[in-house]
Design a protein around this motif. Structure first.
Motif, PDB file in Angstrom:
ATOM      1  N   GLY A 295      12.091  36.782 -78.561  1.00  0.00           N
ATOM      2  CA  GLY A 295      11.723  36.679 -77.052  1.00  0.00           C
ATOM      3  C   GLY A 295      12.854  37.395 -76.409  1.00  0.00           C
ATOM      4  N   ASN A 296      14.225  37.064 -77.000  1.00  0.00           N
ATOM      5  CA  ASN A 296      15.561  37.970 -76.303  1.00  0.00           C
ATOM      6  C   ASN A 296      15.531  39.165 -76.573  1.00  0.00           C
ATOM      7  OD1 ASN A 296      17.282  35.835 -75.181  1.00  0.00           O
ATOM      8  ND2 ASN A 296      17.052  35.002 -76.927  1.00  0.00           N
ATOM      9  N   HIS A 297      14.890  39.866 -77.826  1.00  0.00           N
ATOM     10  CA  HIS A 297      14.717  41.131 -77.989  1.00  0.00           C
ATOM     11  C   HIS A 297      13.939  41.832 -76.995  1.00  0.00           C
ATOM     12  CE1 HIS A 297      13.601  44.947 -80.332  1.00  0.00           C
ATOM     13  NE2 HIS A 297      14.837  44.989 -80.628  1.00  0.00           N
ATOM     14  N   ASP A 298      12.540  41.134 -76.894  1.00  0.00           N
ATOM     15  CA  ASP A 298      11.669  41.727 -76.122  1.00  0.00           C
ATOM     16  C   ASP A 298      12.167  41.983 -74.700  1.00  0.00           C
ATOM     17  OD1 ASP A 298       9.799  41.962 -78.062  1.00  0.00           O
ATOM     18  OD2 ASP A 298       8.741  40.316 -77.674  1.00  0.00           O
ATOM     19  N   LEU A 299      12.849  40.842 -74.239  1.00  0.00           N
ATOM     20  CA  LEU A 299      13.700  41.033 -72.718  1.00  0.00           C
ATOM     21  C   LEU A 299      14.517  41.878 -72.776  1.00  0.00           C
ATOM     22  CD1 LEU A 299      13.694  37.465 -71.830  1.00  0.00           C
ATOM     23  CD2 LEU A 299      12.095  39.162 -70.715  1.00  0.00           C
ATOM     24  N   PHE A 300      15.120  42.252 -74.071  1.00  0.00           N
ATOM     25  CA  PHE A 300      16.336  43.216 -73.933  1.00  0.00           C
ATOM     26  C   PHE A 300      15.652  44.766 -73.766  1.00  0.00           C
ATOM     27  CE2 PHE A 300      18.784  46.393 -76.259  1.00  0.00           C
ATOM     28  CZ  PHE A 300      20.064  46.202 -75.661  1.00  0.00           C
ATOM     29  N   MET A 301      14.485  44.871 -74.564  1.00  0.00           N
ATOM     30  CA  MET A 301      13.889  46.226 -74.507  1.00  0.00           C
ATOM     31  C   MET A 301      13.224  46.174 -73.175  1.00  0.00           C
ATOM     32  SD  MET A 301      14.655  47.471 -77.261  1.00  0.00           S
ATOM     33  CE  MET A 301      13.687  48.798 -77.035  1.00  0.00           C
ATOM     34  N   ARG A 302      12.679  45.126 -72.439  1.00  0.00           N
ATOM     35  CA  ARG A 302      12.079  45.311 -71.151  1.00  0.00           C
ATOM     36  C   ARG A 302      12.581  45.664 -69.975  1.00  0.00           C
ATOM     37  NH1 ARG A 302       8.348  40.244 -68.886  1.00  0.00           N
ATOM     38  NH2 ARG A 302       7.861  41.233 -66.773  1.00  0.00           N
ATOM     39  N   ARG A 303      14.194  45.296 -70.056  1.00  0.00           N
ATOM     40  CA  ARG A 303      14.988  45.558 -68.977  1.00  0.00           C
ATOM     41  C   ARG A 303      15.377  46.979 -69.164  1.00  0.00           C
ATOM     42  NH1 ARG A 303      17.698  41.127 -71.491  1.00  0.00           N
ATOM     43  NH2 ARG A 303      17.500  39.099 -70.414  1.00  0.00           N
ATOM     44  N   ARG A 304      15.227  47.788 -70.143  1.00  0.00           N
ATOM     45  CA  ARG A 304      15.435  49.178 -70.431  1.00  0.00           C
ATOM     46  C   ARG A 304      14.531  50.077 -70.178  1.00  0.00           C
ATOM     47  NH1 ARG A 304      19.134  45.449 -71.890  1.00  0.00           N
ATOM     48  NH2 ARG A 304      21.098  46.340 -72.169  1.00  0.00           N
ATOM     49  N   LYS A 305      13.335  49.283 -69.667  1.00  0.00           N
ATOM     50  CA  LYS A 305      12.041  49.978 -69.238  1.00  0.00           C
ATOM     51  C   LYS A 305      11.981  50.088 -67.737  1.00  0.00           C
ATOM     52  CE  LYS A 305       9.828  49.372 -73.611  1.00  0.00           C
ATOM     53  NZ  LYS A 305       8.397  48.824 -74.305  1.00  0.00           N
ATOM     54  N   VAL A 306      11.010  50.913 -67.346  1.00  0.00           N
ATOM     55  CA  VAL A 306      10.801  50.591 -65.698  1.00  0.00           C
ATOM     56  C   VAL A 306      10.121  49.511 -65.603  1.00  0.00           C
ATOM     57  CG1 VAL A 306       9.260  51.891 -64.093  1.00  0.00           C
ATOM     58  CG2 VAL A 306      10.437  53.473 -65.733  1.00  0.00           C
ATOM     59  N   ASP A 307      10.263  48.770 -64.467  1.00  0.00           N
ATOM     60  CA  ASP A 307       9.752  47.438 -64.166  1.00  0.00           C
ATOM     61  C   ASP A 307       8.315  47.946 -63.939  1.00  0.00           C
ATOM     62  OD1 ASP A 307      12.008  46.291 -63.910  1.00  0.00           O
ATOM     63  OD2 ASP A 307      12.457  46.561 -61.962  1.00  0.00           O
ATOM     64  N   SER A 308       7.390  46.713 -64.424  1.00  0.00           N
ATOM     65  CA  SER A 308       5.924  46.944 -64.370  1.00  0.00           C
ATOM     66  C   SER A 308       5.566  46.787 -62.857  1.00  0.00           C
ATOM     67  CB  SER A 308       5.281  45.662 -65.169  1.00  0.00           C
ATOM     68  OG  SER A 308       5.584  44.338 -64.392  1.00  0.00           O
ATOM     69  N   ILE A 309       4.269  46.987 -62.508  1.00  0.00           N
ATOM     70  CA  ILE A 309       3.918  46.924 -61.071  1.00  0.00           C
ATOM     71  C   ILE A 309       3.739  45.364 -60.632  1.00  0.00           C
ATOM     72  CG2 ILE A 309       1.750  47.206 -59.903  1.00  0.00           C
ATOM     73  CD1 ILE A 309       2.824  49.855 -60.858  1.00  0.00           C
ATOM     74  N   GLU A 310       3.746  44.527 -61.336  1.00  0.00           N
ATOM     75  CA  GLU A 310       3.870  43.206 -60.899  1.00  0.00           C
ATOM     76  C   GLU A 310       5.324  42.962 -60.630  1.00  0.00           C
ATOM     77  OE1 GLU A 310       3.195  38.420 -62.706  1.00  0.00           O
ATOM     78  OE2 GLU A 310       2.926  40.120 -63.887  1.00  0.00           O
ATOM     79  N   VAL A 311       6.197  43.345 -61.372  1.00  0.00           N
ATOM     80  CA  VAL A 311       7.629  43.027 -61.114  1.00  0.00           C
ATOM     81  C   VAL A 311       8.082  43.735 -60.043  1.00  0.00           C
ATOM     82  CG1 VAL A 311       9.881  43.412 -62.044  1.00  0.00           C
ATOM     83  CG2 VAL A 311       8.310  42.591 -63.587  1.00  0.00           C
TER      84      VAL A 311
END
Length: 578
Positions: A295-311
């Motif tokens: 879970g922490n790794h997924d969030l770490f990778m997610r922060r380095r990407k463009v935010d989703s439409i929802e976000v």
């Protein structure tokens, strides 16, 4: 048929109690619900959209576990109680709270959870940082500091500092409250969500923030270590030091994490680095570690990407909401300021009104006093005028009396002079009488002496006559029959008769002389006594005149001028001079 009948007897729902950081909720869940169904229901109920940070945690024996979203609730190792208790908590922590936490409800839940972890000493915090964090917590709870409302002791029931900090210093609760209030007063005009965000911004820099610790042992040697999992990566700690890791593996440097039963393997992205292996004795803990790492790794990778439409939509809505709230706060602040200005103006007007009323009342009282004073002064002026007339009349009388007394004083002085002259003459007369008395006394002494000598001579003459009588008695007896011859007497007889006659004469003269002396003495004593009485009377009159003179002098000196004593002429008596 028996199987179908058994299925019909199964309950369709079960009770669940979910506790958040500030509320408790109960739900009726269907038996077929998965963990995601219950989790979504809770998120919809509290209005949470940033669901990826949170999870439902439950207690299993001596550890805890997180409800899996893709598995039915009743198929997991949840407690068999009714209702089943879950805790809705943050499972993953953001790297930067200010950038990642969008919703206010998300910020609030993180604030409450981190605050509880600090107070429970699950996160170490220095005393200085604890006091600062407590001041933001007070700002979030009570709003702006108002010394008129927030009296000393208003924080007595609030838990704001860790017990370790309270025990570290010998300070009373009042002293701690004073320190917190000093910082609290500096946070004026900060809203609740802003105060909670400031709290999280300080807390995220603490060494133990967002770290989940697990006991492990190192490969080949049974050395006890601590594994820390957080948003930055994996960290290896000594058992007695959770602040400074001995070794760290950031998520950006980890190529793979795997475990086989009790063995974990961390493969670095750099193949030249050594693979790190560690062991955990409990399978349930191993699954939890792997779940947190994924879970922490997924969030770490997610922060380095463009935010989703929802976000992006959430952030845009949050931005608009913040702008709207900011405008509302500004409008509210202006209205509050205007209301405060109006209240101050009202208070000033009321104060001015009270002041004017007081001034009017005082002016009325002063007017009444002035009227009373004017009446009193008029009365006093009338009395003073009457007194002036009376004093003028008395002054005229006094002037007449003074003139009369001056005339009388002149007469009195003349009479006094005459009396003093008479007194001097009386004293001279007294001296003369004393001298005459002494002279008469001397004469009386001489006369007494002469009388004594005469008496002595008489006694001697009588003695001599007796002797002669004795010698002539026979002859007288012889010649007693015939009368004595009428011829010339013999010389002896003549001599003796002559002596007898002289003696008789001398005796009568002495008696007469004695009587005259006694009479003159009595007359002299009477005159002396009379003269002494007159002298005493004259002295007393002179003394009385002097006393009256002094009394009148003192009386007229009090009246503003000295007047001579008045002695009536009739009181002065003429003294007869003897």
């Amino acid at each position: 048929m028996s199987i179908l009948g058994l299925k019909k007897k199964l309950p369709k729902t079960f009770k669940v109690k979910v506790s958040t950081m500030d509320a408790e909720m109960e739900f009726s869940c269907e038996v077929k619900w998965k963990g995601k169904d219950l989790f979504d229901l809770v998120c919809r109920t509290i209005g949470l959209r940033e669901t990826w940070f949170f999870g439902l945690r439950y207690t299993v024996k001596d550890t805890y576990a997180w409800l899996k979203p893709d598995k039915r609730v009743l198929d997991q190792e949840v407690p068999k109680d009714s209702p089943i208790t879950f805790h809705f908590l943050a499972k993953f922590f953001p790297e930067k709270v200010e950038d990642e936490l969008v919703q206010e409800i998300t910020q609030h839940l993180f604030f409450l959870q981190v605050k509880k972890q600090i107070l429970d000493e699950e996160i170490f915090c220095s005393p200085e940082a604890s006091v600062l964090l407590a001041s933001y917590a007070v700002q979030a709870k009570y709003g702006d500091y108002d010394p008129n409302f927030h009296k000393p002791g208003f924080l007595a029931q609030d838990e704001l500092l860790p017990k370790r900090v309270l025990m570290q210093y010998q300070m009373t609760p009042d002293m701690w409250e004073e320190k917190i209030t000093a910082w609290y007063a500096e946070h004026r005009s900060i809203t609740r969500d802003e105060a909670e965000m400031e709290y999280l911004k300080i807390a995220q820099d603490l060494e133990m923030y967002g770290v989940s610790y697990f006991s492990i042992t190192q490969n080949k040697r049974d050395t006890e270590l601590l594994l820390g999992v957080d948003a930055q990566g994996l960290h290896i700690y000594s058992p007695n030091n959770k602040l400074s890791p001995n070794k760290s593996f950031p998520w950006s440097g980890i190529r793979n994490i795997s475990y086989s039963e009790k063995e974990f393997t961390i493969k670095p992205l750099d193949k030249k680095k050594e693979v790190f292996k560690f062991y955990s004795s409990q399978l349930r803990v191993n699954k939890l570690i792997l779940q947190l790492c994924i879970g922490n790794h997924d969030l770490f990778m997610r922060r380095r990407k463009v935010d989703s439409i929802e976000v992006q939509q959430m952030k845009a809505q949050a931005k608009e909401e913040k702008a709207r709230k900011k405008i509302e706060r500004q409008i509210l602040a202006r209205e509050k300021q205007m209301r405060e200005d109006a209240e101050r103006a009202k208070e000033e007007m009321e104060r001015r009104l009270f002041q004017i009323q007081d001034e009017a009342r005082m002016a009325n009282e002063a007017l009444l006093r002035s009227e009373e004073t004017a009446d009193l002064l008029a009365e006093k002026a009338q009395i003073a005028e009457e007194e002036a007339k009376l004093l003028a009349h008395k002054a005229a009388e006094a002037e007449q009396e003074r003139q009369r007394l001056e005339v009388t004083a002149l007469k009195t002085k003349e009479e006094k002079r005459l009396m003093e002259q008479k007194m001097r003459e009386a004293e001279q007369l007294a001296v003369k009488l004393v001298e005459q008395s002494e002279r008469r006394l001397k004469e009386a002494d001489h006369l007494k002496q002469d009388l004594s000598e005469a008496k002595d001579a008489e006694r001697r003459a009588k003695q001599k006559l007796l002797e002669i009588t004795k010698t002539t008695y026979p002859l007288i007896a012889a010649y007693s029959s015939p009368p004595p011859p009428t011829g010339p007497e013999s010389p002896e007889m003549t001599v003796d008769m002559g002596n007898a006659v002289r003696m008789d004469f001398k005796d009568s003269d002495m008696k007469r002389l004695s009587m005259e002396i006694e009479r003159e003495r009595l007359e002299y004593m009477e005159k002396s006594k009379h003269l002494q009485d007159q002298l005493k009377e004259l002295k007393s009159e002179i003394e009385s005149l002097k006393l009256e003179e002094q009394h009148q002098a003192g009386h007229y000196s009090l009246r503003g001028y000295a007047e001579p004593p008045y002695v009536p002429h009739s009181n002065v008596r003429n003294t007869q001079t003897y």
